[in-house]
Design a protein around this motif. Structure first.
Motif, PDB file in Angstrom:
ATOM      1  N   HIS A 149      50.948  -2.394  41.560  1.00 57.15           N
ATOM      2  CA  HIS A 149      50.122  -2.959  42.629  1.00 57.15           C
ATOM      3  C   HIS A 149      49.436  -4.246  42.195  1.00 57.15           C
ATOM      4  CE1 HIS A 149      47.133  -0.076  40.721  1.00 57.15           C
ATOM      5  NE2 HIS A 149      46.357  -1.141  40.802  1.00 57.15           N
ATOM      6  N   HIS A 165      43.283  -8.145  40.057  1.00 56.66           N
ATOM      7  CA  HIS A 165      44.093  -7.720  38.917  1.00 56.66           C
ATOM      8  C   HIS A 165      45.516  -7.404  39.363  1.00 56.66           C
ATOM      9  CE1 HIS A 165      42.734  -3.618  40.243  1.00 56.66           C
ATOM     10  NE2 HIS A 165      43.902  -3.218  39.801  1.00 56.66           N
ATOM     11  N   ALA A 201      48.647  -4.571  38.292  1.00 50.71           N
ATOM     12  CA  ALA A 201      48.691  -3.269  37.609  1.00 50.71           C
ATOM     13  C   ALA A 201      50.109  -2.812  37.304  1.00 50.71           C
ATOM     14  CB  ALA A 201      48.000  -2.216  38.461  1.00 50.71           C
ATOM     15  N   HIS A 206      40.012   6.498  38.266  1.00 54.83           N
ATOM     16  CA  HIS A 206      39.631   6.187  39.653  1.00 54.83           C
ATOM     17  C   HIS A 206      39.601   7.476  40.470  1.00 54.83           C
ATOM     18  CE1 HIS A 206      40.196   1.910  39.117  1.00 54.83           C
ATOM     19  NE2 HIS A 206      41.489   1.997  38.902  1.00 54.83           N
ATOM     20  N   TYR A 265      42.097  -1.664  31.775  1.00 54.22           N
ATOM     21  CA  TYR A 265      42.291  -3.075  32.138  1.00 54.22           C
ATOM     22  C   TYR A 265      42.035  -3.982  30.932  1.00 54.22           C
ATOM     23  CZ  TYR A 265      41.405  -1.522  37.017  1.00 54.22           C
ATOM     24  OH  TYR A 265      41.430  -0.896  38.231  1.00 54.22           O
ATOM     25  N   GLU A 314      46.402  -4.266  34.178  1.00 51.25           N
ATOM     26  CA  GLU A 314      46.031  -2.858  34.079  1.00 51.25           C
ATOM     27  C   GLU A 314      47.245  -2.003  33.714  1.00 51.25           C
ATOM     28  OE1 GLU A 314      45.085  -1.245  37.972  1.00 51.25           O
ATOM     29  OE2 GLU A 314      44.425   0.674  37.172  1.00 51.25           O
TER      30      GLU A 314
HETATM   31 FE   LIG Z   1      44.485  -1.154  39.862  1.00 48.67          FE
END
Ligand SMILES: [Fe+2]
Length: 317
Positions: free
Chosen positions: A156, A214, A216, A246, A255, A265
């Motif tokens: 993502h 960011h 990922a 999360h 990260y 990440e």
């Molecule tokens: Fe993320």
């Protein structure tokens, strides 16, 4: 017919050698290494492509400095792309064709998007089973300790939106993405299609300051998040935040600051959704970004927490 995920992310950077050093350590696989261009791949053949930021052929950055210049979204088929381009035209966004033959549009944030029938392979990577009391699922098998990560895919990207409503509308109505969860008016987690991982895109409201929060990379499981992160710490790369977890999406994360620009990440074990997934609305607060997180990372030598030098609380969620 839908997009299936991120095929490539293109960066413009000031220091190509540092970018190369980072990507070698990150665990991505070298495909092209030239003074003016780097291409590294994840296990599924997703690509990180890096150019010097002065390259005139790069689309403009949506923020100053090292950052993402373009995202290439992979689609299941040509029809998905044609239908998306039609919806772009209906929305008043005129597609263009690049020198590489790929259709491109600019999203409401100013970020260049290109579309292609996906070049990525579908990866099936079993996570290490977990033993519950009286319910063992890992039998006569040790749990692994990873000495580095081998990222599976670019899972993502997270964008700061100048005009949140316009960005939410573009990615749901024009791109056809599906809402997984939401901070109404502040943030929206989107997946490419109903059946899939929790988010391929997260959009955060930040009027007047569009940017990239960011990018990922999916790894196999929590052990690879931790092993990969410790390996990066040992090589001297600085944690932005992590490891942690999360509560929205359930994923474990870590990260890192890096010479490509926005933090990158490692993450694993995010929720997998179907049509039956029920999106929730949340009020934005720090404990929804992380149930727990280590501010300074884990020291690669002692494996104790590093006192955070940069605990800026840079807005994630
Ligand atoms: Fe993320």
């Amino acid at each position: 017919m839908a997009f299936s995920g991120i095929d490539a992310v293109i960066f413009g950077v000031s220091d190509m050698r540092e970018a190369q050093r980072f990507l070698d350590d990150w665990g991505t696989h070298k495909v092209v290494v030239r003074d003016d261009k780097l291409v590294y791949e994840t296990r599924d053949a997703g690509q990180i492509i890096v150019y010097d930021q002065s390259n005139p052929e790069l689309p403009p950055g949506i923020e100053p400095g090292n950052t993402v210049r373009e995202v290439i979204w992979g689609a299941a088929d040509k029809e998905t792309i044609a239908a998306t381009l039609d919806r772009c035209r209906s929305a008043g966004i005129e597609p263009r064709i690049g020198d590489d033959g790929l259709p491109r549009v600019t999203d409401p944030n100013g970020l260049s998007l290109a579309f292609q029938v996906t070049q990525r392979e579908v990866m099936t990577v079993p996570a290490t089973p977990v033993n519950g009391p009286g319910a063992p699922r890992r039998i006569d098998q040790r749990s692994p300790v990873h000495d580095r990560a081998d990222p599976i895919k670019i899972g993502h990207i997270v964008l700061f939106a100048n005009d949140f409503a316009a960005m939410r509308g573009f990615y749901t109505d024009v791109m056809g993405f599906v809402v997984s969860d939401e901070y109404p008016g502040h943030g929206v987690f989107l997946r490419c299609k109903a059946l899939g991982e929790h988010h391929n895109l997260f959009i955060l409201n930040r009027p007047g300051k569009p940017g990239i929060n960011h990018v990922a990379f999916t790894v196999a499981d929590v052990h690879e998040v931790i092993g990969g992160g410790i390996a990066m710490s040992k090589k001297g790369w600085k944690t932005e935040i992590g490891p942690g977890r999360h509560p929205i999406s359930s994923a474990y994360f870590w990260y890192f600051h890096n010479p490509l620009g926005p933090p990158l990440e490692y993450y694993a074990d995010e929720d997998f959704c179907t049509e039956a997934w029920k999106p929730q609305s949340f009020e934005r607060k720090p404990e929804l970004f992380a149930e727990w997180a280590i501010a300074g990372g884990i020291d690669g030598t002692t494996r104790r927490q590093v006192v955070a030098a940069d605990n800026s609380g840079r807005g994630h969620a």
